[in-house]
Design a protein around this motif. Structure first.
Motif, PDB file in Angstrom:
ATOM      1  N   ARG A  62       0.804  -1.140   0.132  1.00  0.00           N
ATOM      2  CA  ARG A  62      -0.132   0.229   0.417  1.00  0.00           C
ATOM      3  C   ARG A  62       1.061   1.789  -0.527  1.00  0.00           C
ATOM      4  N   ALA A  63       0.667   2.438  -0.128  1.00  0.00           N
ATOM      5  CA  ALA A  63       0.745   3.147  -0.472  1.00  0.00           C
ATOM      6  C   ALA A  63       1.158   4.100   1.159  1.00  0.00           C
ATOM      7  N   ALA A  64       2.663   4.036   1.380  1.00  0.00           N
ATOM      8  CA  ALA A  64       3.139   4.696   2.484  1.00  0.00           C
ATOM      9  C   ALA A  64       4.126   5.590   2.592  1.00  0.00           C
ATOM     10  N   SER A  65       4.666   6.754   3.421  1.00  0.00           N
ATOM     11  CA  SER A  65       5.253   7.793   4.063  1.00  0.00           C
ATOM     12  C   SER A  65       6.302   7.298   4.039  1.00  0.00           C
ATOM     13  N   SER A  80      14.608   7.343  -9.178  1.00  0.00           N
ATOM     14  CA  SER A  80      15.577   6.722 -10.411  1.00  0.00           C
ATOM     15  C   SER A  80      14.253   6.583 -11.804  1.00  0.00           C
ATOM     16  N   GLY A  81      13.432   6.996 -12.312  1.00  0.00           N
ATOM     17  CA  GLY A  81      12.166   6.983 -13.218  1.00  0.00           C
ATOM     18  C   GLY A  81      11.407   7.151 -11.893  1.00  0.00           C
ATOM     19  N   LYS A  82      10.503   5.476 -12.268  1.00  0.00           N
ATOM     20  CA  LYS A  82       9.468   5.093 -11.718  1.00  0.00           C
ATOM     21  C   LYS A  82       9.674   4.274 -10.087  1.00  0.00           C
ATOM     22  N   LYS A  83      10.612   4.414  -9.703  1.00  0.00           N
ATOM     23  CA  LYS A  83      11.375   4.001  -8.748  1.00  0.00           C
ATOM     24  C   LYS A  83      11.736   4.836  -7.644  1.00  0.00           C
ATOM     25  N   ILE A  84      11.945   4.873  -6.534  1.00  0.00           N
ATOM     26  CA  ILE A  84      12.421   5.223  -5.303  1.00  0.00           C
ATOM     27  C   ILE A  84      13.874   4.909  -4.651  1.00  0.00           C
ATOM     28  N   HIS A  85      14.807   5.117  -5.096  1.00  0.00           N
ATOM     29  CA  HIS A  85      15.402   4.246  -3.953  1.00  0.00           C
ATOM     30  C   HIS A  85      15.995   4.233  -2.513  1.00  0.00           C
ATOM     31  N   LEU A  86      16.302   3.938  -1.458  1.00  0.00           N
ATOM     32  CA  LEU A  86      16.571   4.285  -0.391  1.00  0.00           C
ATOM     33  C   LEU A  86      17.732   3.512  -0.204  1.00  0.00           C
ATOM     34  N   LEU A 145      13.682  11.738   1.986  1.00  0.00           N
ATOM     35  CA  LEU A 145      12.953  11.111   2.864  1.00  0.00           C
ATOM     36  C   LEU A 145      11.144  12.140   2.192  1.00  0.00           C
ATOM     37  N   ASP A 146      10.548  12.513   1.813  1.00  0.00           N
ATOM     38  CA  ASP A 146       9.862  13.066   1.783  1.00  0.00           C
ATOM     39  C   ASP A 146       8.798  12.478   0.248  1.00  0.00           C
ATOM     40  N   SER A 147       8.981  11.004   0.347  1.00  0.00           N
ATOM     41  CA  SER A 147       8.441  10.995  -0.871  1.00  0.00           C
ATOM     42  C   SER A 147       7.031  10.052  -0.131  1.00  0.00           C
ATOM     43  N   ILE A 148       6.497   9.617  -1.151  1.00  0.00           N
ATOM     44  CA  ILE A 148       5.334   7.626  -1.055  1.00  0.00           C
ATOM     45  C   ILE A 148       5.131   6.632  -1.707  1.00  0.00           C
ATOM     46  N   VAL A 149       5.521   5.633  -0.977  1.00  0.00           N
ATOM     47  CA  VAL A 149       6.232   4.651  -1.979  1.00  0.00           C
ATOM     48  C   VAL A 149       5.413   3.586  -1.927  1.00  0.00           C
ATOM     49  N   TYR A 150       5.101   2.515  -2.099  1.00  0.00           N
ATOM     50  CA  TYR A 150       4.036   1.240  -2.543  1.00  0.00           C
ATOM     51  C   TYR A 150       5.000   0.366  -1.859  1.00  0.00           C
ATOM     52  N   THR A 151       4.813   0.328  -0.508  1.00  0.00           N
ATOM     53  CA  THR A 151       5.283  -0.740   0.166  1.00  0.00           C
ATOM     54  C   THR A 151       4.715  -1.310   1.391  1.00  0.00           C
ATOM     55  N   ASP A 152       5.196  -2.531   2.215  1.00  0.00           N
ATOM     56  CA  ASP A 152       4.221  -2.932   3.237  1.00  0.00           C
ATOM     57  C   ASP A 152       5.123  -2.560   4.692  1.00  0.00           C
ATOM     58  N   ASN A 153       4.597  -1.539   5.432  1.00  0.00           N
ATOM     59  CA  ASN A 153       5.286  -0.833   6.030  1.00  0.00           C
ATOM     60  C   ASN A 153       5.362  -1.748   7.362  1.00  0.00           C
TER      61      ASN A 153
END
Length: 303
Positions: free
Chosen positions: A183-186, A253-259, A214-222
């Protein structure tokens, strides 16, 4: 199946035919039969045998192709015996019956193993939830009765809680997807939540935290994301040097958020890098510190 494989499989059959026709030819020649008649017998024999062999070859080849097609279409390969055509002769019937008995025994053994694994996993999960109660109670006592002793106790309590949590996640190995909700998560909230969990250890070890982007919305399991990030924080705590720092940096990077997670600890020897995600691998640093289990990054890799 290839023609040469088919013929190799029938070597003794061909040899017996050859011996038989030679013996018959010798007998008939001795009885006075002309050479031209014997030659005719040889030609008819060879043509007949070749026809039978060719028909049998194409028949078996088509049958194997049909079986392979059935196997390829099956999601559950162990149901193969239930999908093939019924045997037509006594030998095939008895051979198929033996295969079915073998398959049934295998399924029963697999089912028993899965049930035992499920029972063990459920026991571990129950145990983890039960053990968390006294750990939480001890942490509350230390929080409400602050002193030098309780502050020192908070460190091993936090470490115990971390190990217990790792046991829980490992017990769910092989069935993560059942508890994994995307789901969408901060990203910022996930990092803050994880750091809050390690707050006591971070303060005790005087770890400085630096963040960027870090102010990005990512899709993952919190929950699982926090667990994975926690394993890197735990390693940074274990292998720190003077003036320890942990940096969290996110970039697009493109459609991805790298941490990216970095620290200024003792690092990992190049010779250990290829194996750091292997189960139970502690590496040279883990042996020196004597506290590594080699399970944290293994679980992260599976996730």
């Amino acid at each position: 199946m290839k023609w040469n494989e088919f013929m190799q499989d029938r070597f003794w059959q061909l040899l017996s035919h050859t011996v038989s026709v030679i013996s018959l030819s010798v007998f008939l020649r001795t009885a006075g039969m002309s050479f031209s008649v014997l030659l005719l017998i040889w030609i008819v024999w060879i043509l007949g045998l070749s026809l039978i062999m060719t028909v049998n070859f194409h028949k078996e080849k088509m049958h194997l192709q049909e079986l392979e097609s059935i196997m390829d279409r099956l999601d559950k390969k162990y149901l193969f015996m239930e999908c093939i055509k019924k045997p037509v002769n006594i030998y095939e019937k008895r051979f198929t019956a033996l295969l079915r008995r073998s398959g049934k025994a295998m399924l029963e053994a697999v089912s028993d193993a899965e049930n035992r694994q499920k029972e063990y996993r459920e026991y571990i999960e129950d145990w983890v939830h039960e053990i968390k109660v006294p750990i939480t109670a001890a942490e509350l006592v230390c929080t409400n009765n602050k002193s030098d002793i309780t502050r020192k106790l908070m460190v091993p309590l936090s470490q115990i809680e971390e190990h217990v949590e790792r046991v829980l996640y490992y017990a769910r190995a092989g069935s993560y997807e059942k508890d994994f909700i995307i789901r969408a998560a901060s990203l910022s909230d996930i990092i803050k939540e994880t750091l809050a969990k390690y707050q006591t250890l971070l303060i005790q070890n005087q770890i400085r935290i630096e963040t960027s982007g870090l102010d990005s919305i990512v899709y993952t399991d919190n929950k699982w994301a926090a667990f994975m990030i926690g394993q890197f924080i735990s390693n940074a705590l274990r292998y720190k040097k003077e003036n320890p720092v942990i940096k969290f940096e996110a970039f697009r990077s493109g459609k991805k958020i790298h941490l990216k997670i970095m620290d200024n600890g003792i690092g990992i020897p190049p010779s250990d890098l290829p194996r750091i995600f292997e189960r139970g691998f502690t590496g040279s640093n883990g042996r020196l510190k004597g506290k590594s289990t080699g399970m944290g990054l293994f679980i992260c890799k599976k996730l």
